[in-house]
Design a protein around this motif. Structure first.
Motif, PDB file in Angstrom:
ATOM      1  N   ARG A  77     -51.934  35.249  24.705  1.00  0.00           N
ATOM      2  CA  ARG A  77     -53.235  36.064  25.084  1.00  0.00           C
ATOM      3  C   ARG A  77     -54.505  35.500  24.724  1.00  0.00           C
ATOM      4  NH1 ARG A  77     -56.419  38.957  26.787  1.00  0.00           N
ATOM      5  NH2 ARG A  77     -56.734  41.162  26.551  1.00  0.00           N
ATOM      6  N   TYR A  78     -54.429  34.649  23.574  1.00  0.00           N
ATOM      7  CA  TYR A  78     -55.435  33.642  23.159  1.00  0.00           C
ATOM      8  C   TYR A  78     -54.947  32.185  23.066  1.00  0.00           C
ATOM      9  CZ  TYR A  78     -57.795  38.225  22.362  1.00  0.00           C
ATOM     10  OH  TYR A  78     -58.182  39.446  22.503  1.00  0.00           O
ATOM     11  N   LEU A  79     -55.839  31.323  23.336  1.00  0.00           N
ATOM     12  CA  LEU A  79     -55.560  29.854  23.251  1.00  0.00           C
ATOM     13  C   LEU A  79     -56.511  29.367  22.872  1.00  0.00           C
ATOM     14  CD1 LEU A  79     -53.355  27.597  23.162  1.00  0.00           C
ATOM     15  CD2 LEU A  79     -53.575  27.468  25.720  1.00  0.00           C
ATOM     16  N   VAL A  80     -56.744  28.401  21.931  1.00  0.00           N
ATOM     17  CA  VAL A  80     -57.646  27.247  21.527  1.00  0.00           C
ATOM     18  C   VAL A  80     -56.777  26.090  21.407  1.00  0.00           C
ATOM     19  CG1 VAL A  80     -59.562  26.595  19.887  1.00  0.00           C
ATOM     20  CG2 VAL A  80     -58.897  29.073  20.131  1.00  0.00           C
ATOM     21  N   ILE A  81     -57.549  25.320  21.942  1.00  0.00           N
ATOM     22  CA  ILE A  81     -56.991  23.775  22.439  1.00  0.00           C
ATOM     23  C   ILE A  81     -58.203  22.900  22.566  1.00  0.00           C
ATOM     24  CG2 ILE A  81     -56.847  23.740  25.005  1.00  0.00           C
ATOM     25  CD1 ILE A  81     -53.861  23.125  24.551  1.00  0.00           C
ATOM     26  N   GLY A  82     -57.568  21.560  21.979  1.00  0.00           N
ATOM     27  CA  GLY A  82     -58.566  20.360  22.274  1.00  0.00           C
ATOM     28  C   GLY A  82     -58.593  19.822  23.466  1.00  0.00           C
ATOM     29  N   THR A  83     -59.852  19.153  23.809  1.00  0.00           N
ATOM     30  CA  THR A  83     -59.862  18.302  25.287  1.00  0.00           C
ATOM     31  C   THR A  83     -58.856  17.542  25.313  1.00  0.00           C
ATOM     32  OG1 THR A  83     -62.292  18.581  24.925  1.00  0.00           O
ATOM     33  CG2 THR A  83     -61.592  17.023  26.309  1.00  0.00           C
ATOM     34  N   GLY A  84     -58.318  17.299  26.510  1.00  0.00           N
ATOM     35  CA  GLY A  84     -57.246  16.397  26.858  1.00  0.00           C
ATOM     36  C   GLY A  84     -55.993  16.938  26.779  1.00  0.00           C
ATOM     37  N   LYS A  85     -55.639  17.906  26.087  1.00  0.00           N
ATOM     38  CA  LYS A  85     -54.383  18.564  26.035  1.00  0.00           C
ATOM     39  C   LYS A  85     -53.907  19.171  27.317  1.00  0.00           C
ATOM     40  CE  LYS A  85     -54.021  17.830  21.483  1.00  0.00           C
ATOM     41  NZ  LYS A  85     -52.909  16.733  21.041  1.00  0.00           N
ATOM     42  N   LYS A  86     -52.437  19.002  27.400  1.00  0.00           N
ATOM     43  CA  LYS A  86     -51.929  19.763  28.760  1.00  0.00           C
ATOM     44  C   LYS A  86     -51.467  21.099  28.359  1.00  0.00           C
ATOM     45  CE  LYS A  86     -47.926  19.405  31.826  1.00  0.00           C
ATOM     46  NZ  LYS A  86     -46.830  18.686  32.306  1.00  0.00           N
ATOM     47  N   ILE A  87     -51.673  22.124  29.156  1.00  0.00           N
ATOM     48  CA  ILE A  87     -51.432  23.631  28.845  1.00  0.00           C
ATOM     49  C   ILE A  87     -50.865  24.289  29.989  1.00  0.00           C
ATOM     50  CG2 ILE A  87     -53.190  23.767  27.001  1.00  0.00           C
ATOM     51  CD1 ILE A  87     -54.966  25.373  29.275  1.00  0.00           C
TER      52      ILE A  87
END
Lengths: 113, 111
Positions: free
Chosen positions: A9-19
């Motif tokens: 529902r919500y996702l906070v992720i760092g630059t360069g990561k694959k999601i």
């Protein structure tokens, strides 16, 4: 109960990561769609599918990719997330025959830091 | 490509007042769908109009398709705070495959 589900529902992720954003529907709908929407703004179609092994790019250019190996499943993948990808991603489905409304999932709010 | 337009972009009304949003296209409209999206929510399908001059009602909501299929409207009588949200119209694309969404009209209702 037939429905369409999106995770997370919500996702906070760092630059360069694959999601990968997941979308599944239990209604047996042939058509599925991915929209990108900034809060309170327009819906931009980024991908759609008319059935298994069918995928097309939408009106808005996107660096994401999709797959449709099963009727009920339509995941969206970002190989390398960037801050410009921060947005809400809405999945929708509909029957193949014309004249039916789209059923939308609750969306994934993505923040790339 | 096909463009679907909506006016107004924003509308602020006092609770109890009426509200109307209009939808038109760069081409003749074909099949019009209306959706409502509550703040923080997702679009929910309300209705579809296909015939010239068609009028459909859902409680306080009245949907209309113009006689010449040039425009469509959604009218809400005596707005309530539960009507707050963005109302989108959508028309089927030139290939008859997908629906093209308008930019939406954002309605706020002051109590």
């Amino acid at each position: 109960e037939a429905d369409i589900y999106q995770t997370p529902r919500y996702l906070v992720i760092g630059t360069g990561k694959k999601i990968t954003l997941e979308c599944s529907q239990t209604m047996g709908h042939d058509k599925m769609y991915w929209y990108q929407q900034d809060p309170g703004m327009e819906l931009h179609l980024i991908h759609y599918s008319y059935g298994v092994n069918s995928t097309e790019k939408g009106d808005l250019s996107s660096e994401s990719t999709v797959s449709r190996i099963r009727t009920e499943h339509f995941p969206l993948t970002l190989e390398s997330a960037r801050p410009s990808h921060t947005s809400q991603y809405l999945c929708a489905s509909s029957l193949r025959t014309g004249g039916h409304g789209y059923t939308f999932g609750s969306g994934t709010r993505l923040t790339v830091v | 490509g096909q463009q679907v337009m909506q006016i107004p972009q924003y509308q602020h009304v006092q609770e109890g007042e009426d509200f109307t949003t209009y939808c038109n296209s760069s081409t003749t409209l074909s099949n019009i769908q209306w959706y409502k999206q509550r703040p923080g929510g997702h679009p929910v399908f309300l209705i579809q109009l296909v015939k010239s001059g068609e009028v459909k009602k859902q409680k306080r909501l009245t949907f209309q398709f113009g006689e010449a299929k040039k425009n469509s409207s959604l009218h809400i009588t005596a707005t309530q705070t539960t009507d707050v949200g963005t109302y989108f119209c959508a028309d089927v694309d030139n290939y008859g495959q997908n629906f093209v969404f308008g930019p939406g009209t954002r309605l706020s209702v002051l109590p």
